[in-house]
Design a protein around this motif. Structure first.
Motif, mmCIF file in Angstrom:
data_model
loop_
_atom_site.group_PDB
_atom_site.id
_atom_site.type_symbol
_atom_site.label_atom_id
_atom_site.label_comp_id
_atom_site.label_asym_id
_atom_site.label_seq_id
_atom_site.Cartn_x
_atom_site.Cartn_y
_atom_site.Cartn_z
ATOM 1 N N GLU A 155 0.903 -1.486 -0.009
ATOM 2 C CA GLU A 155 -0.081 -0.048 0.069
ATOM 3 C C GLU A 155 0.744 1.166 -0.048
ATOM 4 O O GLU A 155 0.662 2.335 -0.707
ATOM 5 C CB GLU A 155 -0.846 -0.014 1.329
ATOM 6 N N HIS A 156 1.973 1.320 0.765
ATOM 7 C CA HIS A 156 2.678 2.501 0.826
ATOM 8 C C HIS A 156 3.939 2.782 -0.010
ATOM 9 O O HIS A 156 4.906 3.304 0.370
ATOM 10 C CB HIS A 156 3.067 2.562 2.374
ATOM 11 N N ALA A 157 4.014 1.821 -1.142
ATOM 12 C CA ALA A 157 5.168 1.857 -2.027
ATOM 13 C C ALA A 157 5.194 3.333 -2.485
ATOM 14 O O ALA A 157 4.016 3.902 -2.896
ATOM 15 C CB ALA A 157 4.865 0.692 -3.051
ATOM 16 N N ASN A 158 6.341 3.832 -2.858
ATOM 17 C CA ASN A 158 6.552 5.071 -3.308
ATOM 18 C C ASN A 158 7.723 4.933 -4.238
ATOM 19 O O ASN A 158 8.920 5.210 -3.609
ATOM 20 C CB ASN A 158 6.591 5.972 -2.202
ATOM 21 N N VAL A 159 7.582 4.603 -5.498
ATOM 22 C CA VAL A 159 8.507 4.391 -6.391
ATOM 23 C C VAL A 159 9.277 5.793 -6.718
ATOM 24 O O VAL A 159 10.469 6.036 -7.157
ATOM 25 C CB VAL A 159 7.936 3.902 -7.951
ATOM 26 N N GLY A 160 8.451 6.870 -6.879
ATOM 27 C CA GLY A 160 9.052 8.265 -6.954
ATOM 28 C C GLY A 160 10.059 8.860 -6.041
ATOM 29 O O GLY A 160 11.195 9.306 -6.599
ATOM 30 N N ARG A 161 10.086 8.356 -5.011
ATOM 31 C CA ARG A 161 11.092 8.613 -3.887
ATOM 32 C C ARG A 161 12.267 7.955 -4.228
ATOM 33 O O ARG A 161 13.346 8.509 -4.145
ATOM 34 C CB ARG A 161 10.296 8.215 -2.509
ATOM 35 N N ILE A 162 12.225 6.721 -4.774
ATOM 36 C CA ILE A 162 13.432 6.044 -5.290
ATOM 37 C C ILE A 162 14.219 6.751 -6.239
ATOM 38 O O ILE A 162 15.283 6.762 -6.478
ATOM 39 C CB ILE A 162 13.331 4.486 -5.380
ATOM 40 N N ARG A 163 13.257 7.230 -7.193
ATOM 41 C CA ARG A 163 13.912 7.811 -8.552
ATOM 42 C C ARG A 163 14.465 8.954 -8.167
ATOM 43 O O ARG A 163 15.293 9.689 -8.718
ATOM 44 C CB ARG A 163 12.668 8.094 -9.598
ATOM 45 N N ASN A 164 13.767 9.794 -7.183
ATOM 46 C CA ASN A 164 14.296 11.141 -6.624
ATOM 47 C C ASN A 164 15.706 10.903 -5.998
ATOM 48 O O ASN A 164 16.562 11.695 -6.158
ATOM 49 C CB ASN A 164 13.354 11.635 -5.929
ATOM 50 N N ALA A 165 15.989 9.799 -5.357
ATOM 51 C CA ALA A 165 16.985 9.562 -4.514
ATOM 52 C C ALA A 165 18.115 9.450 -5.638
ATOM 53 O O ALA A 165 19.463 9.709 -5.354
ATOM 54 C CB ALA A 165 16.823 8.476 -3.821
ATOM 55 N N PHE A 166 17.844 8.671 -6.729
ATOM 56 C CA PHE A 166 19.016 8.148 -7.660
ATOM 57 C C PHE A 166 18.634 8.497 -8.945
ATOM 58 O O PHE A 166 18.417 7.446 -9.845
ATOM 59 C CB PHE A 166 19.439 6.813 -7.474
ATOM 60 N N PRO A 167 18.371 9.753 -9.238
ATOM 61 C CA PRO A 167 18.013 10.187 -10.522
ATOM 62 C C PRO A 167 18.810 9.596 -11.799
ATOM 63 O O PRO A 167 18.726 9.737 -12.874
ATOM 64 C CB PRO A 167 17.888 11.464 -10.657
ATOM 65 N N GLN A 168 20.175 9.622 -11.481
ATOM 66 C CA GLN A 168 21.333 9.304 -12.569
ATOM 67 C C GLN A 168 21.156 7.703 -12.904
ATOM 68 O O GLN A 168 21.800 7.464 -13.825
ATOM 69 C CB GLN A 168 22.588 9.514 -11.954
ATOM 70 N N HIS A 169 20.215 7.112 -12.361
ATOM 71 C CA HIS A 169 20.075 5.610 -12.728
ATOM 72 C C HIS A 169 18.769 5.273 -13.207
ATOM 73 O O HIS A 169 17.674 5.844 -12.827
ATOM 74 C CB HIS A 169 20.594 4.653 -11.751
ATOM 75 N N GLU A 170 18.601 4.271 -14.048
ATOM 76 C CA GLU A 170 17.184 3.837 -14.441
ATOM 77 C C GLU A 170 16.539 3.085 -13.257
ATOM 78 O O GLU A 170 17.141 2.239 -12.503
ATOM 79 C CB GLU A 170 17.255 2.734 -15.631
#
Length: 213
Positions: free
Chosen positions: A174-189
């Motif tokens: 329920e509380h998954a937040n993919v955007g937070r991971i993308r923001n943490a490491f924007p240099q990687h896919e």
């Protein structure tokens, strides 16, 4: 005679390099404890070989030694990418035996598990520095990715010039937040998935083929 020997050795070295280039790439699956690394490794291995890599558990540090599954052939777009999967122990800056007591583990077993987990962290770091050709970095999408361990490990991977994919796992929660991971490491896919449920595995395999093929 010396010249012939040197020529023969040069040809041998060249042949070894040529054949080594055709060997499967060793792809290390890294990340913090309980991110779902073994679940993902087993999902990939079962999908393409019918066999698992190692045991899964909700208890931290179930994987305390690296497990390798060789010659995993992933078929995409009419071609085949062959890799060896290396499921590594979860990396953390501290392993405390009291954490295992919370899982109804006896103290002696908890102390032993803590010792083995600490050795496993060292082994994972050795694999990273010496023995992998690329990295799948698995993060729990319900957890904060901005941690010392994640920053350190991604930095080491980058310093090794290793290709890396970041997988945001557990998107079924329920509380998954993919955007937070993308923001943490924007240099990687960053690829969202649920290794447990098998969600978005087609994209996972597409990205593996693109990055490590």
């Amino acid at each position: 005679m010396g010249l012939l020997t040197e020529l023969r050795d040069s040809i041998s070295r060249a042949a070894s390099t040529l054949f080594a280039a055709d060997d499967p790439k060793r792809i290390g699956i890294y990340g913090p404890p309980n991110a779902g690394k073994t679940t993902l490794a087993n999902r990939i291995a079962r999908d393409w070989t019918g066999e698992a890599v190692g045991p899964e558990s909700h208890i931290p540090h179930e994987t305390r030694r690296a497990h390798r599954k060789e010659n995993v052939e992933i078929e995409r777009d009419g071609g085949t990418v062959e890799i060896d999967i290396v499921d590594t122990p979860g990396v953390t800056t501290k392993v405390d035996y009291t954490d295992f007591l919370e899982h109804d583990m006896e103290e002696d077993a908890a102390v032993e598990r803590s010792r083995e987990a600490t050795e496993g962290v060292a082994e994972a770091m050795h694999w990273l520095r010496e023995d992998v050709d690329g990295v799948i970095y698995v993060l729990d999408a319900t957890e904060d990715p901005f941690t010392q361990v994640n920053t350190m490990l991604v930095g080491i991977i980058e310093s090794q010039d290793l290709p890396v994919l970041i997988f945001a796992n557990k998107i079924d929660l329920e509380h998954a937040n993919v955007g937070r991971i993308r923001n943490a490491f924007p240099q990687h896919e960053t690829v969202p998935l649920s290794a447990l449920e098998g969600d978005n595995m087609d994209e996972v395999y597409d990205q593996i083929a693109e990055y490590f093929g």
